[in-house]
Design an enzyme around this catalytic site. Structure first.
Site, mmCIF file in Angstrom:
data_model
loop_
_atom_site.group_PDB
_atom_site.id
_atom_site.type_symbol
_atom_site.label_atom_id
_atom_site.label_comp_id
_atom_site.label_asym_id
_atom_site.label_seq_id
_atom_site.Cartn_x
_atom_site.Cartn_y
_atom_site.Cartn_z
ATOM 1 C CE1 TYR A 87 -11.471 -5.202 11.123
ATOM 2 C CE2 TYR A 87 -12.471 -5.844 9.011
ATOM 3 C CZ TYR A 87 -12.355 -6.013 10.352
ATOM 4 O OH TYR A 87 -13.270 -6.634 10.969
ATOM 5 C CG ASN B 118 -13.096 -12.658 15.306
ATOM 6 O OD1 ASN B 118 -13.826 -12.079 14.342
ATOM 7 N ND2 ASN B 118 -12.200 -12.154 15.961
HETATM 8 P P1 IDP Z 1 -11.030 -7.150 17.573
HETATM 9 O O1 IDP Z 1 -11.850 -7.387 16.589
HETATM 10 O O2 IDP Z 1 -11.181 -7.997 18.975
HETATM 11 O O3 IDP Z 1 -11.211 -5.596 17.960
HETATM 12 P P2 IDP Z 1 -8.565 -6.352 16.465
HETATM 13 O O4 IDP Z 1 -7.299 -6.662 17.014
HETATM 14 O O5 IDP Z 1 -9.090 -5.128 16.252
HETATM 15 O O6 IDP Z 1 -9.740 -7.397 17.224
HETATM 16 O O7 IDP Z 1 -8.540 -7.430 15.043
HETATM 17 C C1 IDP Z 1 -9.427 -6.959 13.997
HETATM 18 C C2 IDP Z 1 -9.761 -8.250 13.129
HETATM 19 O O8 IDP Z 1 -8.859 -8.626 12.569
HETATM 20 C C3 IDP Z 1 -10.189 -9.384 14.221
HETATM 21 O O9 IDP Z 1 -11.507 -9.355 14.653
HETATM 22 C C4 IDP Z 1 -9.899 -10.728 13.457
HETATM 23 O O10 IDP Z 1 -10.853 -11.027 12.475
HETATM 24 C C5 IDP Z 1 -8.619 -10.335 12.701
HETATM 25 N N1 IDP Z 1 -7.356 -10.679 13.526
HETATM 26 C C6 IDP Z 1 -6.771 -10.038 14.662
HETATM 27 N N2 IDP Z 1 -5.660 -10.689 15.153
HETATM 28 C C7 IDP Z 1 -5.526 -11.630 13.966
HETATM 29 C C8 IDP Z 1 -4.422 -12.468 13.709
HETATM 30 O O11 IDP Z 1 -3.524 -12.467 14.902
HETATM 31 N N3 IDP Z 1 -4.559 -13.349 12.741
HETATM 32 C C9 IDP Z 1 -5.497 -13.293 11.593
HETATM 33 N N4 IDP Z 1 -6.496 -12.380 11.988
HETATM 34 C C10 IDP Z 1 -6.699 -11.610 12.945
#
Ligand code: IDP
Ligand code: MG
Length: 143
Positions: free
Chosen positions: A49, A112
């Protein structure tokens, strides 16, 4: 031919959804070429990450992804990256399309259920964090 790294996240593993999520992805016709269960440590989570290092949710995300076992998989196929992103649905399950994995199984924007690489380049980098070359299988999937 593209490859994508998929992670079934701890929230989904602990609800017994690993097989269902892998199966949903196999049903899109991409080929499963690697699969393992592991418990990510802090160092691996921070590398995976790293692009989110400056985000406000980074520490929570590291805590979450290292909170329990995950299932890591590699899928291969034409347009594997976008095929898998579409099957997963939007990051926020509340906004994910009906029938997508996150719509059906995601709990909230953080928990998610699934990760999928966002580009071919990212995928190659992410795959190397989890798998050796020898762990990537070669076979032709019968459709
Ligand atoms: P993605 O998994 O759909 O590519 P990313 O923006 O790359 O989304 O974010 C990585 C992971 O970080 C997400 O899958 C989720 O678990 C977490 N995440 C993303 N945005 C948020 C937020 O606004 N609050 C808390 N966790 C988040
Ligand atoms: Mg992402």
């Amino acid at each position: 031919m593209e490859r994508s790294l998929v992670l079934v996240k701890p929230d989904a593993v602990e609800r017994g959804l690993s097989g269902t999520i892998i199966s949903r992805l196999e049903n899109t016709k991409v080929t499963l070429i690697a699969l393992k269960m592991l418990h990510m440590d802090q160092a691996l989570a921070e590398r995976h990450y790293a692009p989110h290092k400056e985000r406000s949710f980074f520490n929570d995300l590291i805590k979450f992804i290292t909170s329990g076992p995950i299932v890591a998989a590699v899928f291969e196929g034409d347009n594997a990256v976008s095929t898998i992103r579409t099957a997963m649905g939007a990051t926020d399950p509340a906004k994910a399309a009906a029938g997508s994995i996150r719509h059906d199984f995601g709990l909230d924007i953080e928990h998610n259920a699934v990760h999928g690489s966002d580009s071919v380049q990212t995928a190659e980098h992410e795959i190397r964090l989890f798998f050796t070359e020898a762990e990537l299988m070669r076979y032709t999937r019968k459709q």
